[in-house]
Design a protein around this motif. Sequence first.
Motif, PDB file in Angstrom:
ATOM      1  N   SER A 195      -1.128  10.659 -23.076  1.00  0.00           N
ATOM      2  CA  SER A 195      -0.168   9.547 -23.148  1.00  0.00           C
ATOM      3  C   SER A 195      -0.146   8.716 -21.872  1.00  0.00           C
ATOM      4  N   GLU A 196      -1.008   9.064 -20.910  1.00  0.00           N
ATOM      5  CA  GLU A 196      -1.012   8.386 -19.619  1.00  0.00           C
ATOM      6  C   GLU A 196      -2.227   7.474 -19.484  1.00  0.00           C
ATOM      7  N   THR A 197      -2.092   6.490 -18.607  1.00  0.00           N
ATOM      8  CA  THR A 197      -3.242   5.708 -18.167  1.00  0.00           C
ATOM      9  C   THR A 197      -3.504   6.098 -16.718  1.00  0.00           C
ATOM     10  N   VAL A 198      -4.722   6.530 -16.444  1.00  0.00           N
ATOM     11  CA  VAL A 198      -5.079   7.042 -15.120  1.00  0.00           C
ATOM     12  C   VAL A 198      -6.143   6.137 -14.513  1.00  0.00           C
ATOM     13  N   ALA A 199      -5.979   5.811 -13.251  1.00  0.00           N
ATOM     14  CA  ALA A 199      -6.967   5.003 -12.531  1.00  0.00           C
ATOM     15  C   ALA A 199      -7.382   5.723 -11.263  1.00  0.00           C
ATOM     16  N   LEU A 200      -8.650   5.597 -10.935  1.00  0.00           N
ATOM     17  CA  LEU A 200      -9.179   6.050  -9.652  1.00  0.00           C
ATOM     18  C   LEU A 200      -9.741   4.825  -8.949  1.00  0.00           C
ATOM     19  N   ILE A 201      -9.263   4.586  -7.731  1.00  0.00           N
ATOM     20  CA  ILE A 201      -9.629   3.375  -7.001  1.00  0.00           C
ATOM     21  C   ILE A 201     -10.376   3.760  -5.729  1.00  0.00           C
ATOM     22  N   PRO A 202     -11.668   3.458  -5.638  1.00  0.00           N
ATOM     23  CA  PRO A 202     -12.375   3.654  -4.368  1.00  0.00           C
ATOM     24  C   PRO A 202     -11.894   2.600  -3.374  1.00  0.00           C
ATOM     25  N   VAL A 203     -11.196   3.022  -2.332  1.00  0.00           N
ATOM     26  CA  VAL A 203     -10.581   2.071  -1.399  1.00  0.00           C
ATOM     27  C   VAL A 203     -11.407   1.893  -0.126  1.00  0.00           C
ATOM     28  N   GLY A 204     -12.572   2.548  -0.066  1.00  0.00           N
ATOM     29  CA  GLY A 204     -13.413   2.395   1.118  1.00  0.00           C
ATOM     30  C   GLY A 204     -12.959   3.280   2.260  1.00  0.00           C
ATOM     31  N   SER A 205     -11.758   3.054   2.719  1.00  0.00           N
ATOM     32  CA  SER A 205     -11.194   3.876   3.786  1.00  0.00           C
ATOM     33  C   SER A 205      -9.707   4.035   3.549  1.00  0.00           C
ATOM     34  N   ALA A 206      -9.114   5.043   4.187  1.00  0.00           N
ATOM     35  CA  ALA A 206      -7.688   5.314   3.995  1.00  0.00           C
ATOM     36  C   ALA A 206      -6.821   4.138   4.423  1.00  0.00           C
ATOM     37  N   ALA A 207      -7.329   3.303   5.327  1.00  0.00           N
ATOM     38  CA  ALA A 207      -6.541   2.165   5.814  1.00  0.00           C
ATOM     39  C   ALA A 207      -6.252   1.151   4.718  1.00  0.00           C
ATOM     40  N   HIS A 208      -7.095   1.128   3.675  1.00  0.00           N
ATOM     41  CA  HIS A 208      -6.896   0.170   2.594  1.00  0.00           C
ATOM     42  C   HIS A 208      -6.016   0.716   1.475  1.00  0.00           C
ATOM     43  N   ALA A 209      -5.654   1.990   1.551  1.00  0.00           N
ATOM     44  CA  ALA A 209      -4.884   2.613   0.473  1.00  0.00           C
ATOM     45  C   ALA A 209      -3.524   1.958   0.230  1.00  0.00           C
ATOM     46  N   PRO A 210      -2.755   1.591   1.262  1.00  0.00           N
ATOM     47  CA  PRO A 210      -1.428   1.019   1.005  1.00  0.00           C
ATOM     48  C   PRO A 210      -1.437  -0.259   0.173  1.00  0.00           C
ATOM     49  N   SER A 211      -2.547  -1.005   0.185  1.00  0.00           N
ATOM     50  CA  SER A 211      -2.570  -2.261  -0.571  1.00  0.00           C
ATOM     51  C   SER A 211      -2.505  -2.020  -2.070  1.00  0.00           C
TER      52      SER A 211
ATOM     53  N   LEU B 192      -2.761  -4.377 -16.826  1.00  0.00           N
ATOM     54  CA  LEU B 192      -2.106  -4.620 -15.540  1.00  0.00           C
ATOM     55  C   LEU B 192      -2.962  -4.104 -14.383  1.00  0.00           C
ATOM     56  N   LEU B 193      -3.526  -2.927 -14.524  1.00  0.00           N
ATOM     57  CA  LEU B 193      -4.375  -2.376 -13.470  1.00  0.00           C
ATOM     58  C   LEU B 193      -5.614  -3.240 -13.264  1.00  0.00           C
ATOM     59  N   ASP B 194      -6.221  -3.684 -14.360  1.00  0.00           N
ATOM     60  CA  ASP B 194      -7.393  -4.557 -14.260  1.00  0.00           C
ATOM     61  C   ASP B 194      -7.040  -5.862 -13.562  1.00  0.00           C
ATOM     62  N   GLU B 195      -5.916  -6.450 -13.965  1.00  0.00           N
ATOM     63  CA  GLU B 195      -5.534  -7.770 -13.458  1.00  0.00           C
ATOM     64  C   GLU B 195      -5.180  -7.727 -11.980  1.00  0.00           C
ATOM     65  N   GLN B 196      -4.424  -6.722 -11.567  1.00  0.00           N
ATOM     66  CA  GLN B 196      -3.941  -6.683 -10.192  1.00  0.00           C
ATOM     67  C   GLN B 196      -4.916  -6.024  -9.223  1.00  0.00           C
ATOM     68  N   LEU B 197      -5.581  -4.970  -9.664  1.00  0.00           N
ATOM     69  CA  LEU B 197      -6.416  -4.208  -8.747  1.00  0.00           C
ATOM     70  C   LEU B 197      -7.898  -4.557  -8.847  1.00  0.00           C
ATOM     71  N   GLY B 198      -8.348  -4.959 -10.045  1.00  0.00           N
ATOM     72  CA  GLY B 198      -9.763  -5.243 -10.254  1.00  0.00           C
ATOM     73  C   GLY B 198     -10.347  -6.271  -9.293  1.00  0.00           C
ATOM     74  N   PRO B 199      -9.674  -7.430  -9.061  1.00  0.00           N
ATOM     75  CA  PRO B 199     -10.253  -8.423  -8.148  1.00  0.00           C
ATOM     76  C   PRO B 199     -10.360  -7.936  -6.711  1.00  0.00           C
ATOM     77  N   VAL B 200      -9.490  -7.010  -6.298  1.00  0.00           N
ATOM     78  CA  VAL B 200      -9.495  -6.512  -4.919  1.00  0.00           C
ATOM     79  C   VAL B 200     -10.397  -5.282  -4.788  1.00  0.00           C
ATOM     80  N   PHE B 201     -10.387  -4.432  -5.803  1.00  0.00           N
ATOM     81  CA  PHE B 201     -11.196  -3.211  -5.806  1.00  0.00           C
ATOM     82  C   PHE B 201     -12.131  -3.246  -7.015  1.00  0.00           C
TER      83      PHE B 201
END
Length: 514
Positions: A338-354, A319-328
């Motif tokens: 037991s968790e899946t953890v992702a770190l997303i470089p968003v460039g700037s804080a303004a892109h974080a809400p997406s 799900l993370l790959d499918e939804q976030l991978g094309p954008v980030f």
Amino acid sequence: MRVRDLVDKPELALTVLAGEESLDRPIRWVYTTDLLDPGRYLSGGELVLTGLIWRRGPEDSETFAAAVAAADVAAVAAGDAVYGEIPLDLVEACRRHGVTLIEVPIDISFATVTEDVSRRLAEESGSGIAGVLSKRRRLVNAIAEGDGLEGLVRVWSQDNDIPCALLSTSGRQIASAAALDESDVDTLVRAFLTAQQVPAVVRLSGDRRMSVFPVGARGLVGWFLACEGAHDQWPREARESVMELASLAGVERSRTEEGSRARHRFGDQIIPLVTSAVRDPVELAARLRAADLEPEAAFVAVVVSAHGMTGPVDVPRALLDEQLGPVFPSLMVARVGSETVALIPVGSAAHAPSVARLLRGAGDRLERAMGRRRLVIGVSGPAQGSVALRGAIDEARHVRGLAELRPARVAVATADEVDSHMLLIASVPDDVRETFRTRVLGPVLRYDSSHNSELVSTLQVFLDCSGSWQRTAELLHVHVNTLRYRMQRVEELTGRSLSSLEDRVDLFLALRIR
């Protein structure tokens, strides 16, 4: 085309491991799958290509062989990449169920097999042979010439005069030559995920209908085609070629997933380093630079817990790959306990809400297909630089605790929507929260239960009104004296005074714990 025709091609170096007596069965088209039970996506006569990712033990081979046998497939062609050779238990299961099993050597890609079968089927097509060959050639060339999935979908739609779209089950429009709005996509996703059998015809608004077909189906998170009209009313040529379109799209998806696997390697190196008890900031910065990431960039952390998920597919990661991978594209994902953890470089804080917006959109579409399964997702606020990554992951974990309290099957919570007291509650272990709630409110809860009274709900309104007697009485439609009596009983039962700020805070927090 018969199975024998494929096996006899020396350049493919295929080996028959089971079902030699059925090599004269005809092949109608090719279907690629990683599902343990792909039965709902098969209608008979397929050459089923599989990389065996679904296999976790001998019992899985029995399940898979029974499923493809019941679907009356032409043969199964299995790749060597995962195990180095075809497991003996799969060979024996196919023999028991009368399934022809073919070994595809590691140096032969599924794309090569798919293209070979497609060309042969085109040559054997009964009428309009030149036109059929030309169309099939254009499909293959759309991929070979770098037009990608957009070109593939566009060429098929033009050649068959049937607008078509390639969608994900999370609602992403991957490639489209059809006009679809958000409502159309919601309807198509829901129909595809809940259909008993596919292909299926889906009714949209008005009299519009579309047909949905699987593309390398992966269960809850996958791709599918949505094409205008009812497929059983299409010309025969279109009905046959749409399966070729699905196969080629599946092959192209496998190629694009190589990028995901590369990101996973970086994630598997970097995320455990961030979460470890002993952290070396110099080494972490070096690892980030090795992954072409700027250590001082803004990052968002996501933590996902899955409940009731079984099978070979890592649904949170998919799900993370499918939804976030094309954008980030620099998304990193790793399994931590037991968790899946992702770190997303968003460039700037303004892109974080997406990040949260994309995950919520996927969750809304997957909700009805979850059954008893559940995904719980916490999203941190933006963290600046590598030194803040551990804090971002901890924050996402705490926020995920809040999402656990929500009823949705795909629950998403973010740091910016959480009041400070709720973030505090979410950070406390479950047993501690429950102990606190019972100690503070237990007597009142028991009193309400035995007397059919409303002390807890009255206390809730009273605190929400900041202790205003008049406002609370008006909202509850009771006399102020009645309200005072109820609050007196709460004080007697809890041993706390509503005139004390500390006691009010305890009662307020206990009411927020569910």
